[in-house]
Motif scaffolding. Sequence first.
Motif, mmCIF file in Angstrom:
data_model
loop_
_atom_site.group_PDB
_atom_site.id
_atom_site.type_symbol
_atom_site.label_atom_id
_atom_site.label_comp_id
_atom_site.label_asym_id
_atom_site.label_seq_id
_atom_site.Cartn_x
_atom_site.Cartn_y
_atom_site.Cartn_z
ATOM 1 N N LEU A 74 0.869 -1.174 0.000
ATOM 2 C CA LEU A 74 0.000 0.000 0.000
ATOM 3 C C LEU A 74 0.908 1.227 0.000
ATOM 4 C CD1 LEU A 74 -2.777 1.414 0.281
ATOM 5 C CD2 LEU A 74 -2.451 1.283 2.762
ATOM 6 N N LEU A 75 0.833 2.014 -1.061
ATOM 7 C CA LEU A 75 1.621 3.242 -1.182
ATOM 8 C C LEU A 75 0.714 4.434 -0.937
ATOM 9 C CD1 LEU A 75 4.140 4.909 -1.974
ATOM 10 C CD2 LEU A 75 3.432 4.656 -4.372
ATOM 11 N N ILE A 76 1.032 5.217 0.083
ATOM 12 C CA ILE A 76 0.279 6.426 0.409
ATOM 13 C C ILE A 76 1.196 7.619 0.190
ATOM 14 C CG2 ILE A 76 -0.840 7.725 2.255
ATOM 15 C CD1 ILE A 76 -1.692 5.100 3.488
ATOM 16 N N MET A 77 0.799 8.515 -0.699
ATOM 17 C CA MET A 77 1.622 9.694 -0.966
ATOM 18 C C MET A 77 0.811 10.959 -0.700
ATOM 19 S SD MET A 77 4.044 10.536 -4.216
ATOM 20 C CE MET A 77 4.874 8.992 -3.933
ATOM 21 N N ASP A 78 1.314 11.737 0.241
ATOM 22 C CA ASP A 78 0.644 12.968 0.650
ATOM 23 C C ASP A 78 1.643 14.128 0.517
ATOM 24 O OD1 ASP A 78 -1.117 14.761 1.760
ATOM 25 O OD2 ASP A 78 -0.875 14.055 3.816
ATOM 26 N N SER A 79 1.624 14.884 -0.570
ATOM 27 C CA SER A 79 0.573 14.856 -1.558
ATOM 28 C C SER A 79 1.156 14.979 -2.961
ATOM 29 C CB SER A 79 -0.397 16.010 -1.314
ATOM 30 O OG SER A 79 0.226 17.239 -1.633
ATOM 31 N N ASP A 101 3.015 -19.626 -11.510
ATOM 32 C CA ASP A 101 1.991 -20.093 -10.574
ATOM 33 C C ASP A 101 0.875 -19.079 -10.362
ATOM 34 O OD1 ASP A 101 3.452 -22.420 -10.174
ATOM 35 O OD2 ASP A 101 4.652 -21.518 -8.572
ATOM 36 N N GLY A 102 0.949 -17.964 -11.055
ATOM 37 C CA GLY A 102 -0.089 -16.950 -10.917
ATOM 38 C C GLY A 102 0.120 -16.002 -9.755
ATOM 39 N N HIS A 103 1.311 -16.019 -9.147
ATOM 40 C CA HIS A 103 1.596 -15.150 -8.021
ATOM 41 C C HIS A 103 2.400 -13.938 -8.487
ATOM 42 C CE1 HIS A 103 0.040 -18.236 -5.419
ATOM 43 N NE2 HIS A 103 0.942 -19.115 -5.839
ATOM 44 N N GLY A 104 2.192 -12.825 -7.825
ATOM 45 C CA GLY A 104 2.941 -11.616 -8.140
ATOM 46 C C GLY A 104 2.623 -10.522 -7.147
ATOM 47 N N GLY A 105 3.493 -9.552 -7.046
ATOM 48 C CA GLY A 105 3.289 -8.447 -6.123
ATOM 49 C C GLY A 105 2.421 -7.359 -6.724
ATOM 50 N N SER A 106 2.022 -6.422 -5.867
ATOM 51 C CA SER A 106 1.164 -5.324 -6.320
ATOM 52 C C SER A 106 1.473 -4.068 -5.517
ATOM 53 C CB SER A 106 -0.320 -5.681 -6.164
ATOM 54 O OG SER A 106 -0.652 -5.812 -4.787
ATOM 55 N N ILE A 107 1.227 -2.931 -6.130
ATOM 56 C CA ILE A 107 1.283 -1.640 -5.441
ATOM 57 C C ILE A 107 -0.072 -0.974 -5.614
ATOM 58 C CG2 ILE A 107 2.359 0.627 -5.268
ATOM 59 C CD1 ILE A 107 4.865 -0.508 -6.528
ATOM 60 N N THR A 108 -0.827 -0.901 -4.534
ATOM 61 C CA THR A 108 -2.082 -0.142 -4.538
ATOM 62 C C THR A 108 -1.764 1.230 -3.977
ATOM 63 O OG1 THR A 108 -3.287 -2.187 -4.105
ATOM 64 C CG2 THR A 108 -4.478 -0.113 -3.809
ATOM 65 N N ALA A 109 -1.994 2.266 -4.753
ATOM 66 C CA ALA A 109 -1.532 3.599 -4.378
ATOM 67 C C ALA A 109 -2.706 4.542 -4.130
ATOM 68 C CB ALA A 109 -0.638 4.171 -5.476
ATOM 69 N N PHE A 110 -2.573 5.337 -3.077
ATOM 70 C CA PHE A 110 -3.498 6.434 -2.793
ATOM 71 C C PHE A 110 -2.692 7.729 -2.806
ATOM 72 C CE2 PHE A 110 -6.040 2.954 -1.233
ATOM 73 C CZ PHE A 110 -7.341 3.350 -1.484
ATOM 74 N N TYR A 111 -3.004 8.603 -3.749
ATOM 75 C CA TYR A 111 -2.333 9.898 -3.868
ATOM 76 C C TYR A 111 -3.303 10.989 -3.441
ATOM 77 C CZ TYR A 111 0.856 7.283 -6.926
ATOM 78 O OH TYR A 111 1.737 6.361 -7.447
ATOM 79 N N THR A 112 -2.911 11.806 -2.497
ATOM 80 C CA THR A 112 -3.773 12.919 -2.121
ATOM 81 C C THR A 112 -3.537 14.081 -3.078
ATOM 82 O OG1 THR A 112 -2.208 13.911 -0.570
ATOM 83 C CG2 THR A 112 -3.670 12.217 0.290
ATOM 84 N N VAL A 113 -4.611 14.742 -3.425
ATOM 85 C CA VAL A 113 -4.564 15.893 -4.328
ATOM 86 C C VAL A 113 -5.272 17.047 -3.626
ATOM 87 C CG1 VAL A 113 -5.167 16.785 -6.598
ATOM 88 C CG2 VAL A 113 -4.606 14.362 -6.332
ATOM 89 N N LEU A 114 -4.557 18.141 -3.427
ATOM 90 C CA LEU A 114 -5.119 19.295 -2.739
ATOM 91 C C LEU A 114 -5.941 20.134 -3.709
ATOM 92 C CD1 LEU A 114 -2.012 20.384 -0.638
ATOM 93 C CD2 LEU A 114 -3.932 18.975 0.082
ATOM 94 N N SER A 115 -7.164 20.425 -3.329
ATOM 95 C CA SER A 115 -8.036 21.270 -4.141
ATOM 96 C C SER A 115 -8.007 22.668 -3.543
ATOM 97 C CB SER A 115 -9.467 20.726 -4.152
ATOM 98 O OG SER A 115 -9.467 19.371 -4.564
ATOM 99 N N GLU A 116 -7.212 23.544 -4.117
ATOM 100 C CA GLU A 116 -7.058 24.888 -3.572
ATOM 101 C C GLU A 116 -8.381 25.629 -3.660
ATOM 102 O OE1 GLU A 116 -3.822 26.931 -5.294
ATOM 103 O OE2 GLU A 116 -2.347 25.384 -4.822
ATOM 104 N N GLY A 117 -8.865 26.078 -2.505
ATOM 105 C CA GLY A 117 -10.154 26.754 -2.478
ATOM 106 C C GLY A 117 -11.291 25.829 -2.852
ATOM 107 N N ASP A 118 -11.102 24.499 -2.617
ATOM 108 C CA ASP A 118 -12.111 23.486 -2.976
ATOM 109 C C ASP A 118 -12.470 23.530 -4.457
ATOM 110 O OD1 ASP A 118 -12.217 22.579 -0.354
ATOM 111 O OD2 ASP A 118 -13.764 24.043 0.189
ATOM 112 N N ASP A 119 -11.482 23.949 -5.292
ATOM 113 C CA ASP A 119 -11.706 24.017 -6.734
ATOM 114 C C ASP A 119 -11.302 22.692 -7.361
ATOM 115 O OD1 ASP A 119 -12.011 24.681 -9.371
ATOM 116 O OD2 ASP A 119 -10.230 25.963 -9.477
ATOM 117 N N MET A 120 -12.277 21.902 -7.786
ATOM 118 C CA MET A 120 -11.998 20.610 -8.380
ATOM 119 C C MET A 120 -11.513 20.737 -9.823
ATOM 120 S SD MET A 120 -12.397 18.674 -5.900
ATOM 121 C CE MET A 120 -12.112 17.161 -6.792
#
Length: 483
Positions: A281-286, A333-352
């Motif tokens: 699990l990769l968490i990147m802030d931000s 054998d069908g085995h392998g690693g994984s990276i599930t990533a969550f990247y935070t993105v700042l919305s300046e002034g809540d502007d999407m």
Amino acid sequence: MAEVAEPLCDNPHVLAWKAVLAEARSDVAHSVPVRACGRLTRAVGLVLEAVGLHLPVGSDCLIELPPGYANKTAEAEVVGFSGDRVFLMPQSEVDGLLPGARVYALEPVPGRDSGNGPRTKRLPVGQGMLGRVVDAAGRPLDGLGTLDFTHEVALSATPVNPLSRAPIDSVLDVGVRAINGLLTVGRGQRMGLFAGSGVGKSVLLGMMARYTSADVIVVGLIGERGREVKDFIDNTLGAEGMARAVVVAAPADNSPLMRLQGAAYATCLAEHFRDLGKDVLLIMDSLTRYAMAQREIALAVGEPPATKGYPPSVFAKLPALVERAGNGARDADGHGGSITAFYTVLSEGDDMQDPIADAARAILDGHVVLSRSLAEAGHYPAIDIEASISRAMTALIDPAQFKKVSRFKQNLSRYQRNHDLISVGAYAPGHDLQLDQAIAMYPRIEAYLQQSMQERVDYPAAASQLNALFDNQPRTEISEKTP
């Protein structure tokens, strides 16, 4: 010949020259080879200019400082060139630089680098780094002694062949009910966490870090406040999460170069564990701070701004970083690693519609949007389900569950659209059967979406509770023609 050689050996002049030659040989053996150097010619803002160096972009250099300073040299990196001028950026604040200061290329490491080329940047990785906190250069910050690493890797990596990646076909349990039940995430998926400041982003990240069923957690704290680093480790991540985690901290007071390097290093660590067959699990802030660091460097070396002050190189760097996450290739054998990533993105002034938020939505496999209005109403986690999506969800859940998710969102959306009428009592029950059902279900819908940070709700429980919402409800389907 022997009779002639014997007197020569006794000749005092010959003996004197032999002594001189022996001393010269000793001096040569202990001497330091002459190193080629350049000279500083300009220092403006973040960028230094030097001449006399022929180094590729990305090379490390040492800048000589005048006597009287604690450090004799300052480390910098080549970030560009123009003709015979080389652009350097220091890795930390530098005081005392003088015009004409000598600049040396870092010497190559024997056995690792080419003898004639510059030193390549390589940082430590290994199983022994779990539970440690390091900076962007791989130096420990936690005071627990030297790092126990197996080897060193380069910051850059060869792009993974997209056809060799394993598909996203298994559910990742993140321990958050709203995400597990309504925005189901798969192993190897890359998600964005879009939020303004102060809406519970760090708390949600901490819940996922503690509760996600992953072998290893890699956390990259890039460009955030220094105070948040210790707070995230002690209070948000906790001892349980830290035991299987590596934290790379490059806070806001670091140079933009180190902030970029911190994000790349966190990704390198995640890739190392993935290649060992582990689920990471990769968490990147931000991700936004990463883009801002690249903007600072690009503008400093003269790259023209394009979209709202962001140069084109920023939008080239983002996918290059994000694409390194995901599933690896599987073995026979069908085995392998994984990276599930969550990247935070700042919305300046809540502007999407911020350029970085818009670019991130295009390259990620889904996004979770946090709402300020929900956070201000005490609704945690403040996930705006209507604005959030998981693009891999349809391949992870069965059609019956997907139908329940759709009914949940339809009821929530219908209630929200008529919220003002309901609040002032302008709506009379019986005029709209679907709205009546949404009003009746709304308290349970709201309860389903809320969860305390100390509570863990696994994927089977989230799916079961979602099904229970509709068990005793009338099967009034919403027509596709209904607005």
